[in-house]
Design a protein around this motif. Structure first.
Motif, PDB file in Angstrom:
ATOM      1  N   GLY A  85      39.047  46.988  52.883  1.00 21.69           N
ATOM      2  CA  GLY A  85      39.377  46.829  51.823  1.00 21.69           C
ATOM      3  C   GLY A  85      37.946  46.454  51.584  1.00 21.69           C
ATOM      4  O   GLY A  85      36.749  45.982  51.903  1.00 21.69           O
ATOM      5  N   ALA A  86      37.462  46.958  50.148  1.00 23.26           N
ATOM      6  CA  ALA A  86      36.558  46.457  49.019  1.00 23.26           C
ATOM      7  C   ALA A  86      36.199  44.992  49.004  1.00 23.26           C
ATOM      8  O   ALA A  86      36.844  44.007  49.271  1.00 23.26           O
ATOM      9  CB  ALA A  86      36.769  47.083  48.062  1.00 23.26           C
ATOM     10  N   ALA A  87      34.987  44.736  49.181  1.00 23.96           N
ATOM     11  CA  ALA A  87      34.860  43.110  48.557  1.00 23.96           C
ATOM     12  C   ALA A  87      33.920  43.027  46.881  1.00 23.96           C
ATOM     13  O   ALA A  87      33.372  44.198  47.232  1.00 23.96           O
ATOM     14  CB  ALA A  87      33.085  42.984  50.280  1.00 23.96           C
ATOM     15  N   THR A  88      33.987  42.477  46.685  1.00 22.45           N
ATOM     16  CA  THR A  88      33.491  42.244  45.421  1.00 22.45           C
ATOM     17  C   THR A  88      33.126  40.323  44.835  1.00 22.45           C
ATOM     18  O   THR A  88      33.256  39.291  45.327  1.00 22.45           O
ATOM     19  CB  THR A  88      35.005  41.812  44.593  1.00 22.45           C
ATOM     20  N   VAL A  89      31.346  40.744  45.266  1.00 17.37           N
ATOM     21  CA  VAL A  89      31.402  38.963  45.931  1.00 17.37           C
ATOM     22  C   VAL A  89      29.400  39.417  44.219  1.00 17.37           C
ATOM     23  O   VAL A  89      28.775  40.016  43.957  1.00 17.37           O
ATOM     24  CB  VAL A  89      29.882  39.509  46.991  1.00 17.37           C
ATOM     25  N   ALA A  90      30.111  37.712  43.752  1.00 20.58           N
ATOM     26  CA  ALA A  90      29.678  37.536  42.550  1.00 20.58           C
ATOM     27  C   ALA A  90      28.141  37.499  42.702  1.00 20.58           C
ATOM     28  O   ALA A  90      27.401  37.587  42.442  1.00 20.58           O
ATOM     29  CB  ALA A  90      30.118  36.571  41.421  1.00 20.58           C
ATOM     30  N   GLY A  91      28.311  36.544  43.615  1.00 21.10           N
ATOM     31  CA  GLY A  91      26.481  35.854  44.538  1.00 21.10           C
ATOM     32  C   GLY A  91      26.141  36.122  45.632  1.00 21.10           C
ATOM     33  O   GLY A  91      26.291  37.730  45.445  1.00 21.10           O
ATOM     34  N   ALA A  92      25.525  35.851  46.397  1.00 20.88           N
ATOM     35  CA  ALA A  92      24.411  36.988  47.372  1.00 20.88           C
ATOM     36  C   ALA A  92      25.320  37.198  48.544  1.00 20.88           C
ATOM     37  O   ALA A  92      26.320  36.892  48.795  1.00 20.88           O
ATOM     38  CB  ALA A  92      23.540  36.322  47.863  1.00 20.88           C
ATOM     39  N   THR A  93      25.338  38.366  48.861  1.00 20.05           N
ATOM     40  CA  THR A  93      26.194  38.303  50.337  1.00 20.05           C
ATOM     41  C   THR A  93      25.039  38.724  51.987  1.00 20.05           C
ATOM     42  O   THR A  93      23.921  39.590  51.375  1.00 20.05           O
ATOM     43  CB  THR A  93      26.557  40.407  50.503  1.00 20.05           C
ATOM     44  N   ASP A  94      25.314  37.683  52.886  1.00 18.74           N
ATOM     45  CA  ASP A  94      24.769  37.876  54.200  1.00 18.74           C
ATOM     46  C   ASP A  94      25.051  37.968  55.105  1.00 18.74           C
ATOM     47  O   ASP A  94      26.435  37.594  55.399  1.00 18.74           O
ATOM     48  CB  ASP A  94      24.084  36.187  53.910  1.00 18.74           C
ATOM     49  N   LEU A  95      24.880  39.604  56.022  1.00 18.05           N
ATOM     50  CA  LEU A  95      25.603  39.840  56.910  1.00 18.05           C
ATOM     51  C   LEU A  95      24.824  39.631  57.948  1.00 18.05           C
ATOM     52  O   LEU A  95      23.376  40.003  58.090  1.00 18.05           O
ATOM     53  CB  LEU A  95      25.946  41.381  56.778  1.00 18.05           C
ATOM     54  N   VAL A  96      25.391  39.358  59.480  1.00 19.04           N
ATOM     55  CA  VAL A  96      24.747  39.387  60.687  1.00 19.04           C
ATOM     56  C   VAL A  96      25.859  40.225  61.409  1.00 19.04           C
ATOM     57  O   VAL A  96      26.885  39.499  61.709  1.00 19.04           O
ATOM     58  CB  VAL A  96      24.479  37.537  61.087  1.00 19.04           C
TER      59      VAL A  96
END
Length: 186
Positions: A85-96
């Motif tokens: 599904g899609a992601a809607t992020v208003a702030g920062a996105t951090d992926l590990v």
């Protein structure tokens, strides 16, 4: 849970004092969501709707629809991060994670994106600002006709493929080992 887990806290926070083991889907709705216990074993698709969202999983992590009015943080250890599904992020996105495939055509990631993984593929419908990115494999970023910029250095052991409008991949700390391809305006 041997099935699905659904938690709706309204506008209130969701936190953990113990690990969650869920064989099915996990659906979280609340204010700030801190589902970040290091022992979490979330097998199915994870959907989340909240303000700041922090997810930690010891397994491969499939994100369903995620809506964060604040920041999104996903830590899957050495395991894959994928999307259904899609992601809607208003702030920062951090992926590990291991291989990180955040390539849903509906993604709207507003803030800076940081990522640490093996092969990393990012698709965004908005202007895309990359923070520190470390890929032990390939890096692919597709921002459609929107700009790609950097506020952190990229270290990429494999190929780097950039597609966007104006592309400013000019951080002095970049260490791009493999072939670089770019398709953009400037």
């Amino acid at each position: 849970a041997t099935g699905d887990l659904s938690v709706d806290a309204g506008a209130n926070a969701i936190t953990q004092s113990g690990a969650a083991t869920v064989a099915g889907a996990t659906d979280l709705a609340g204010g700030n969501i801190a589902f970040d216990n290091a022992g979490n074993a979330l097998t199915g698709t994870i959907t989340a709707d909240g303000a700041d969202i922090a997810l930690v999983n010891t397994l491969a992590t499939d994100l369903g629809v995620v809506t964060a009015t604040g920041d999104l943080s996903v830590d899957a250890g050495a395991n894959a991060i994928t999307q259904s599904g899609a992601a809607t992020v208003a702030g920062a996105t951090d992926l590990v994670g291991g291989n990180i495939t955040l390539d849903n055509a509906g993604n709207a990631l507003t803030g800076t994106i940081t990522a640490d993984g093996a092969d990393i593929a990012l698709v965004n419908t908005l202007a895309t600002d990359l923070g520190v990115v470390t890929a032990t494999g390939d890096l692919s970023v597709d921002a459609g006709a929107n700009a790609i910029t950097q506020s952190g250095a990229a270290t990429v052991a494999g190929a780097t493929d950039l597609a966007g409008g104006n592309i400013a991949f000019d951080n002095a700390g970049n260490a791009l080992t493999g072939t670089i391809t770019a398709d953009g305006a400037d």
